[in-house]
Design a protein around this motif. Structure first.
Motif, PDB file in Angstrom:
ATOM      1  N   TYR A  88       0.811  -1.208   0.000  1.00 33.56           N
ATOM      2  CA  TYR A  88       0.000   0.000   0.000  1.00 33.56           C
ATOM      3  C   TYR A  88       0.854   1.272   0.000  1.00 33.56           C
ATOM      4  CZ  TYR A  88      -4.246   2.653   0.898  1.00 33.56           C
ATOM      5  OH  TYR A  88      -5.312   3.513   0.789  1.00 33.56           O
ATOM      6  N   PHE A  89       1.893   1.320   0.833  1.00 33.09           N
ATOM      7  CA  PHE A  89       2.751   2.502   0.924  1.00 33.09           C
ATOM      8  C   PHE A  89       4.148   2.260   0.356  1.00 33.09           C
ATOM      9  CE2 PHE A  89      -0.312   3.433   4.372  1.00 33.09           C
ATOM     10  CZ  PHE A  89      -0.757   4.659   3.916  1.00 33.09           C
ATOM     11  N   ALA A  90       4.306   1.247  -0.472  1.00 35.23           N
ATOM     12  CA  ALA A  90       5.624   0.935  -1.048  1.00 35.23           C
ATOM     13  C   ALA A  90       6.143   2.138  -1.832  1.00 35.23           C
ATOM     14  CB  ALA A  90       5.519  -0.277  -1.962  1.00 35.23           C
ATOM     15  N   GLY A  91       7.333   2.578  -1.483  1.00 33.79           N
ATOM     16  CA  GLY A  91       7.969   3.679  -2.196  1.00 33.79           C
ATOM     17  C   GLY A  91       7.385   5.049  -1.920  1.00 33.79           C
ATOM     18  N   VAL A  92       6.465   5.145  -0.974  1.00 32.21           N
ATOM     19  CA  VAL A  92       5.841   6.432  -0.663  1.00 32.21           C
ATOM     20  C   VAL A  92       6.652   7.130   0.421  1.00 32.21           C
ATOM     21  CG1 VAL A  92       3.782   7.571   0.250  1.00 32.21           C
ATOM     22  CG2 VAL A  92       3.549   5.603  -1.283  1.00 32.21           C
ATOM     23  N   ASP A  93       7.000   8.371   0.153  1.00 35.48           N
ATOM     24  CA  ASP A  93       7.723   9.175   1.133  1.00 35.48           C
ATOM     25  C   ASP A  93       6.703   9.934   1.979  1.00 35.48           C
ATOM     26  OD1 ASP A  93       9.334  10.923   2.565  1.00 35.48           O
ATOM     27  OD2 ASP A  93      10.174  11.900   0.789  1.00 35.48           O
ATOM     28  N   ARG A  94       6.750   9.719   3.267  1.00 33.85           N
ATOM     29  CA  ARG A  94       5.773  10.359   4.167  1.00 33.85           C
ATOM     30  C   ARG A  94       5.769  11.870   4.007  1.00 33.85           C
ATOM     31  NH1 ARG A  94       5.750  12.457   9.593  1.00 33.85           N
ATOM     32  NH2 ARG A  94       3.733  12.136  10.549  1.00 33.85           N
ATOM     33  N   SER A  95       6.914  12.453   3.673  1.00 34.64           N
ATOM     34  CA  SER A  95       6.978  13.912   3.552  1.00 34.64           C
ATOM     35  C   SER A  95       6.173  14.428   2.352  1.00 34.64           C
ATOM     36  CB  SER A  95       8.433  14.375   3.458  1.00 34.64           C
ATOM     37  OG  SER A  95       9.029  13.914   2.254  1.00 34.64           O
ATOM     38  N   ALA A  96       5.689  13.531   1.499  1.00 35.36           N
ATOM     39  CA  ALA A  96       4.848  13.941   0.374  1.00 35.36           C
ATOM     40  C   ALA A  96       3.456  14.361   0.841  1.00 35.36           C
ATOM     41  CB  ALA A  96       4.736  12.800  -0.643  1.00 35.36           C
ATOM     42  N   PHE A  97       3.096  14.018   2.064  1.00 31.81           N
ATOM     43  CA  PHE A  97       1.785  14.355   2.611  1.00 31.81           C
ATOM     44  C   PHE A  97       1.869  15.618   3.455  1.00 31.81           C
ATOM     45  CE2 PHE A  97       1.696   9.806   1.912  1.00 31.81           C
ATOM     46  CZ  PHE A  97       0.463   9.621   1.316  1.00 31.81           C
ATOM     47  N   ASP A  98       0.884  16.475   3.300  1.00 33.46           N
ATOM     48  CA  ASP A  98       0.817  17.672   4.138  1.00 33.46           C
ATOM     49  C   ASP A  98       0.308  17.343   5.535  1.00 33.46           C
ATOM     50  OD1 ASP A  98       1.659  19.470   2.135  1.00 33.46           O
ATOM     51  OD2 ASP A  98      -0.361  19.507   1.298  1.00 33.46           O
ATOM     52  N   PHE A  99      -0.473  16.262   5.631  1.00 28.66           N
ATOM     53  CA  PHE A  99      -1.058  15.900   6.920  1.00 28.66           C
ATOM     54  C   PHE A  99      -1.200  14.387   7.012  1.00 28.66           C
ATOM     55  CE2 PHE A  99      -4.818  14.751   9.396  1.00 28.66           C
ATOM     56  CZ  PHE A  99      -4.516  15.335  10.610  1.00 28.66           C
ATOM     57  N   GLY A 159      -2.695  11.829  10.101  1.00 25.09           N
ATOM     58  CA  GLY A 159      -3.291  11.779  11.431  1.00 25.09           C
ATOM     59  C   GLY A 159      -3.763  10.381  11.754  1.00 25.09           C
ATOM     60  N   SER A 160      -4.260  10.218  12.950  1.00 33.27           N
ATOM     61  CA  SER A 160      -4.737   8.903  13.372  1.00 33.27           C
ATOM     62  C   SER A 160      -6.034   9.035  14.155  1.00 33.27           C
ATOM     63  CB  SER A 160      -3.689   8.184  14.221  1.00 33.27           C
ATOM     64  OG  SER A 160      -3.601   8.768  15.498  1.00 33.27           O
ATOM     65  N   VAL A 161      -6.827   7.999  14.103  1.00 33.57           N
ATOM     66  CA  VAL A 161      -8.089   7.974  14.830  1.00 33.57           C
ATOM     67  C   VAL A 161      -7.821   7.984  16.330  1.00 33.57           C
ATOM     68  CG1 VAL A 161     -10.151   6.597  15.284  1.00 33.57           C
ATOM     69  CG2 VAL A 161      -9.299   6.830  12.959  1.00 33.57           C
ATOM     70  N   GLU A 162      -6.761   7.292  16.748  1.00 31.68           N
ATOM     71  CA  GLU A 162      -6.445   7.226  18.182  1.00 31.68           C
ATOM     72  C   GLU A 162      -6.136   8.600  18.759  1.00 31.68           C
ATOM     73  OE1 GLU A 162      -5.848   3.304  16.426  1.00 31.68           O
ATOM     74  OE2 GLU A 162      -5.068   5.236  15.880  1.00 31.68           O
ATOM     75  N   ASP A 183      -5.184  15.515  16.400  1.00 33.09           N
ATOM     76  CA  ASP A 183      -4.933  15.614  14.969  1.00 33.09           C
ATOM     77  C   ASP A 183      -5.966  16.470  14.244  1.00 33.09           C
ATOM     78  OD1 ASP A 183      -2.652  14.150  15.279  1.00 33.09           O
ATOM     79  OD2 ASP A 183      -3.515  12.270  14.575  1.00 33.09           O
ATOM     80  N   SER A 184      -7.220  16.467  14.710  1.00 33.36           N
ATOM     81  CA  SER A 184      -8.210  17.335  14.069  1.00 33.36           C
ATOM     82  C   SER A 184      -7.872  18.802  14.331  1.00 33.36           C
ATOM     83  CB  SER A 184      -9.628  17.010  14.541  1.00 33.36           C
ATOM     84  OG  SER A 184      -9.764  17.223  15.926  1.00 33.36           O
ATOM     85  N   GLY A 185      -7.305  19.093  15.492  1.00 36.21           N
ATOM     86  CA  GLY A 185      -6.842  20.453  15.781  1.00 36.21           C
ATOM     87  C   GLY A 185      -5.702  20.859  14.859  1.00 36.21           C
ATOM     88  N   ARG A 186      -4.766  19.946  14.630  1.00 36.14           N
ATOM     89  CA  ARG A 186      -3.659  20.218  13.700  1.00 36.14           C
ATOM     90  C   ARG A 186      -4.188  20.455  12.290  1.00 36.14           C
ATOM     91  NH1 ARG A 186      -0.892  15.241  13.501  1.00 36.14           N
ATOM     92  NH2 ARG A 186       0.254  16.129  11.772  1.00 36.14           N
ATOM     93  N   CYS A 218       2.202   8.021  12.188  1.00 38.99           N
ATOM     94  CA  CYS A 218       1.180   8.753  12.948  1.00 38.99           C
ATOM     95  C   CYS A 218       1.671   9.259  14.282  1.00 38.99           C
ATOM     96  CB  CYS A 218      -0.049   7.871  13.157  1.00 38.99           C
ATOM     97  SG  CYS A 218      -0.878   7.476  11.615  1.00 38.99           S
ATOM     98  N   GLY A 219       2.809   8.772  14.727  1.00 35.51           N
ATOM     99  CA  GLY A 219       3.299   9.193  16.028  1.00 35.51           C
ATOM    100  C   GLY A 219       2.439   8.686  17.155  1.00 35.51           C
TER     101      GLY A 219
END
Length: 100
Positions: free
Chosen positions: A25-36, A38-41, A46-49, A98-99
């Motif tokens: 699903y995330f093969a070769g995807v650089d996390r820095s390509a996403f602006d955001f 977040g996680s449900v937990e 995360d909704s505030g961010r 997600c930290g």
């Protein structure tokens, strides 16, 4: 899973499934390509961010139904614990992204 008569745990241990998110699903995807990310937990945090990033107030409606659900049996808890151990690489990826 059903066609091969596998249990949930056997299915979770299949190499293709074990590393599904990281290697497929995330093969070769650089996390820095996403602006955001977040996680449900951490929905409140995360909704505030996300609200600050978008510059619009977000109101997340919620309802806790967990109090009315029956507690899982010992067999279900054991199966879930074993599945978590089998998916440790996906959990590591999720935690890193997600930290959580």
């Amino acid at each position: 899973m059903l066609d091969n008569d596998l249990t949930l745990l056997e299915f979770a241990r299949l190499p293709y499934i074990q590393y599904f998110y990281e290697r497929v699903y995330f093969a070769g995807v650089d996390r820095s390509a996403f602006d955001f990310v977040g996680s449900v937990e951490q929905l409140e945090r995360d909704s505030g961010r996300l609200s600050r990033l978008l510059g619009v107030p977000l109101e997340i409606p919620s309802m806790n139904l967990g109090h009315s659900l029956p507690r899982p049996s010992g067999a279900i808890r054991t199966c879930a614990a074993n599945s978590l151990r089998s998916g440790k690489d996906d959990i590591r990826l999720y935690t890193a992204w997600c930290g959580a």
